[in-house]
Enzyme design. Structure first.
Site: not given
Ligand code: AMP
Length: 281
Positions: A31, A34, A36-37, A149
């Site tokens: 959650g 952003h 990236g997600h 990432k």
């Molecule tokens: P998280 O919510 O941090 O567990 O991330 C969920 C998914 O989004 C994971 O597969 C992360 O690798 C991906 N993710 C997070 N930040 C980025 C980013 N800056 N660029 C690409 N994917 C991302």
């Protein structure tokens, strides 16, 4: 967009979608969504018929003293963003459903989980692979989308899928960065403005290492040392690890050649950030 919180509701919806012979794309997240997600959601939307996103701050991947209790949340904002990207189903698991009293089964990928982040966050990847395994069993995706990432996480999940004969494809998506190079992360919200500026040292140091290699340096220890001293010029930064490794085995390398991963974890003040770069030499 449908929103479900319980396992029976989720299963009913997944069954309905499977009965229509639609392919399911899945983006698991913690959650505070952003860009990236959202890049993962967009790719999943393009590649599959039905897009499932989950938001779950998985307690078993946090060690005591880490940021589980203060992990940023914005459920309303996330719901709007996911809907905007065409997410069909938002799954918000309840902790007590995924980990009922008496829960004792874990999934562990040995080897790959023991280096880099695995060294400084023991038990972290066991928590990740366990929850991802459970979510795969519940969502039954044809494709699951992860971000480069978290390079080590991508390799570990691919290995788990292969070793355990899971019937899905793992799709790895490129790192999305701010204009100043800082890799987007929910944890960037912990940074004040001075720290945000300091945090650009992660990406700048990767570019610095890349330049050394492009200029012909082939000794990993030299690149590591020079890059570490580049980072140490930023007073708010403290290196947790900085390593040059083989990009598929994550093992140390004696010489810079082939596909290598430069990976680092750096604390900016109290916030731990990670970044990485893959190079073909
Ligand atoms: P998280 O919510 O941090 O567990 O991330 C969920 C998914 O989004 C994971 O597969 C992360 O690798 C991906 N993710 C997070 N930040 C980025 C980013 N800056 N660029 C690409 N994917 C991302």
């Amino acid at each position: 967009m449908k929103k479900v919180c319980t396992i029976p509701e989720l299963k009913r919806e997944i069954r309905r979608v499977k009965d229509e012979h639609k392919t399911i794309g899945f983006v698991p997240t913690m959650g505070f969504l952003h860009e990236g997600h959202l890049s993962l959601l967009r790719k999943a939307k393009r590649q599959t018929d039905y897009l499932v996103t989950s938001i779950f701050v998985n307690p078993i991947q946090f060690a005591p003293g880490e940021d589980l209790d203060k992990y940023p949340q914005d459920l309303d904002g996330d719901t709007a963003r996911a809907a905007q990207e065409g997410c069909d189903l938002l799954y918000l698991p309840r902790k007590e459903d995924l980990y009922p009293p008496g829960f004792t089964s874990y999934v562990e990928v040995s080897g790959l989980s023991e280096t880099l982040c695995g060294k400084t966050r023991p038990g972290h990847f066991r928590g990740v692979t366990t929850v991802v395994n459970k979510l795969f069993n519940l969502v039954e995706p044809d494709r699951a989308f992860f971000g480069q990432k978290d390079a080590q996480q991508c390799l570990i999940i691919k290995k788990m899928v292969e070793d355990l004969d899971m019937n899905l494809k793992v799709v790895v998506c490129p790192i999305v960065r701010e204009k100043n190079g800082l890799a987007m992360s929910s944890r960037n919200s912990y940074l004040d403005s001075r720290e945000k500026e300091a945090a650009t040292v992660l990406y700048r140091s990767l570019l610095f290492a890349e330049r050394l290699i492009e200029q012909g340096e082939r000794d990993p220890a030299t690149v590591r040392e020079k890059t570490a001293s580049f980072i140490s010029r930023e007073p708010l930064a403290k290196i947790e690890y900085l390593e040059l490794v083989n990009s598929s085995s994550l093992k140390g390398i004696a010489e810079i050649k082939g596909n290598i991963l430069i990976a680092l974890a750096v604390r900016i003040g109290r916030t731990r950030l990670i970044d990485n770069m893959i190079m073909e030499v």
